[in-house]
Write a protein that holds these residues in place. Sequence first.
Motif, mmCIF file in Angstrom:
data_model
loop_
_atom_site.group_PDB
_atom_site.id
_atom_site.type_symbol
_atom_site.label_atom_id
_atom_site.label_comp_id
_atom_site.label_asym_id
_atom_site.label_seq_id
_atom_site.Cartn_x
_atom_site.Cartn_y
_atom_site.Cartn_z
ATOM 1 N N LEU A 144 8.609 -1.329 2.368
ATOM 2 C CA LEU A 144 7.625 -0.299 2.719
ATOM 3 C C LEU A 144 8.311 0.907 3.352
ATOM 4 O O LEU A 144 8.008 2.058 3.018
ATOM 5 C CB LEU A 144 6.576 -0.875 3.672
ATOM 6 N N GLU A 145 9.244 0.637 4.255
ATOM 7 C CA GLU A 145 9.949 1.726 4.934
ATOM 8 C C GLU A 145 10.855 2.497 3.982
ATOM 9 O O GLU A 145 11.106 3.697 4.187
ATOM 10 C CB GLU A 145 10.755 1.165 6.107
ATOM 11 N N GLN A 146 11.317 1.830 2.927
ATOM 12 C CA GLN A 146 12.153 2.492 1.926
ATOM 13 C C GLN A 146 11.327 3.270 0.904
ATOM 14 O O GLN A 146 11.883 3.922 0.021
ATOM 15 C CB GLN A 146 13.008 1.458 1.196
ATOM 16 N N GLY A 147 10.015 3.170 1.003
ATOM 17 C CA GLY A 147 9.140 3.877 0.064
ATOM 18 C C GLY A 147 9.068 3.241 -1.302
ATOM 19 O O GLY A 147 8.793 3.923 -2.294
ATOM 20 N N GLU A 148 9.277 1.927 -1.374
ATOM 21 C CA GLU A 148 9.330 1.241 -2.662
ATOM 22 C C GLU A 148 8.019 1.371 -3.434
ATOM 23 O O GLU A 148 8.024 1.416 -4.667
ATOM 24 C CB GLU A 148 9.680 -0.233 -2.449
ATOM 25 N N ILE A 149 6.883 1.414 -2.734
ATOM 26 C CA ILE A 149 5.600 1.607 -3.428
ATOM 27 C C ILE A 149 5.001 2.977 -3.078
ATOM 28 O O ILE A 149 3.797 3.197 -3.203
ATOM 29 C CB ILE A 149 4.595 0.483 -3.101
ATOM 30 N N GLY A 150 5.870 3.890 -2.668
ATOM 31 C CA GLY A 150 5.415 5.235 -2.349
ATOM 32 C C GLY A 150 4.702 5.294 -1.011
ATOM 33 O O GLY A 150 4.916 4.458 -0.130
ATOM 34 N N ALA A 151 3.845 6.273 -0.870
ATOM 35 C CA ALA A 151 3.054 6.410 0.351
ATOM 36 C C ALA A 151 1.951 5.358 0.344
ATOM 37 O O ALA A 151 1.202 5.245 -0.625
ATOM 38 C CB ALA A 151 2.446 7.808 0.438
ATOM 39 N N VAL A 152 1.876 4.575 1.400
ATOM 40 C CA VAL A 152 0.858 3.528 1.461
ATOM 41 C C VAL A 152 -0.504 4.160 1.689
ATOM 42 O O VAL A 152 -0.689 5.002 2.566
ATOM 43 C CB VAL A 152 1.175 2.520 2.580
ATOM 44 N N ARG A 153 -1.456 3.761 0.863
ATOM 45 C CA ARG A 153 -2.819 4.301 0.939
ATOM 46 C C ARG A 153 -3.767 3.353 1.670
ATOM 47 O O ARG A 153 -4.395 3.726 2.651
ATOM 48 C CB ARG A 153 -3.359 4.569 -0.470
ATOM 49 N N THR A 154 -3.863 2.106 1.160
ATOM 50 C CA THR A 154 -4.827 1.160 1.715
ATOM 51 C C THR A 154 -4.253 -0.247 1.733
ATOM 52 O O THR A 154 -3.295 -0.552 1.011
ATOM 53 C CB THR A 154 -6.131 1.127 0.888
ATOM 54 N N VAL A 155 -4.878 -1.080 2.558
ATOM 55 C CA VAL A 155 -4.546 -2.493 2.597
ATOM 56 C C VAL A 155 -5.845 -3.279 2.620
ATOM 57 O O VAL A 155 -6.815 -2.875 3.272
ATOM 58 C CB VAL A 155 -3.659 -2.828 3.820
ATOM 59 N N HIS A 156 -5.881 -4.392 1.866
ATOM 60 C CA HIS A 156 -7.124 -5.155 1.724
ATOM 61 C C HIS A 156 -6.857 -6.639 1.954
ATOM 62 O O HIS A 156 -5.968 -7.222 1.317
ATOM 63 C CB HIS A 156 -7.723 -4.946 0.333
ATOM 64 N N ILE A 255 -3.406 -7.312 -0.133
ATOM 65 C CA ILE A 255 -2.885 -6.363 -1.111
ATOM 66 C C ILE A 255 -2.628 -5.031 -0.419
ATOM 67 O O ILE A 255 -3.517 -4.477 0.240
ATOM 68 C CB ILE A 255 -3.863 -6.158 -2.274
ATOM 69 N N ILE A 256 -1.405 -4.539 -0.556
ATOM 70 C CA ILE A 256 -1.025 -3.231 -0.034
ATOM 71 C C ILE A 256 -0.870 -2.290 -1.217
ATOM 72 O O ILE A 256 -0.025 -2.510 -2.087
ATOM 73 C CB ILE A 256 0.292 -3.300 0.761
#
Length: 334
Positions: A144-156, A255-256
């Motif tokens: 997450l800190e490396q931006g592997e999935i880009g900017a985090v939007r939501t978590v469910h 899910i992130i």
Amino acid sequence: MKKIKEEEVRWGIIGVGNVCEVKSAPAMNLIQNSCLVAVMRRNEEKVKDYANRHQVPKWYTQAEELINDPEVNAIYIATPPNMHLTYTELAAKAGKPVYVEKPMARTYAECLSMIQACEKAQVPLYVAYYRRALPHFVKIKELLEQGEIGAVRTVHIQMRQEPEPEIIAQLENNWRVDPEIAGGGYFYDLASHQMDLLQFFFGKIIQASGFQSNQAGLYEAEDTVVGSFAFENGTMGTGNWSFASAKENQIDQIIIDGSLGQIRFETFGKGEFYLKKDGDTEKHFQFDLPKHIQQPLIQLIVDDLLGKNQGPSTGYTAASTNWVLEKLTGGKGK
């Protein structure tokens, strides 16, 4: 803040129940410069049996005697939450660092009192949110800190469990669904891990609201909770928890979602997670979990007490989790 003056952390445990059989206590003797020297339980027969089986030199039936044992220089409180504040205050007064089971207390107010007691005595306060130190969750945080999935939007969060018949049949001995002891029901017991883990990933939750209900009527505590929350970094989340669901509906999933992909995992499953980026095949990550699940966190706490690093799960971070739990259950416990 005083840590310990000695070169070895000598643990004393208050409340050697099930969590101390495999999850936590045995690890204290496996870590360098750490050992378990005393245990306490009110039932003399049970505490003697535990001490004999685990080769612990000393045992007590009174918490005060263990806390004041000069050979003990760090206290692990492994009782149900209703005694966390009392024993933390006693340990702090004795000038000894405290490691307390989760959830930190029954209410956010009790958490603040625990923090105040330790601050006044200038002793560290740690909480057993051990998922902060497990390898697959550490890896998720890294990605997450490396931006592997880009900017985090939501978590469910989705969590559904069926009522376990053997547990329901023994409710008189099940403190986890007694709000006077636990603060709430299984939501407090299990969702506390999830909300703490998410704050490990994204920082503090600054807004939260929700609703709770007792739909099945099997015990006093809530069995269903829905809610939403927002983190200080702008990430937003939702969650729904049911502990009165059908067996075929059971699920444990977080899910992130990010601008470039998604990470999904179980909180209470194997040491694995899945990463999917736009246009790529889903990747599976698998890590071995330690036999003694709290060992990585206890290792970090020992290192912290010996001045080698900073522990990741403190009274400050854990109190925030209690605040979130209260908000998600409609503000009870304020």
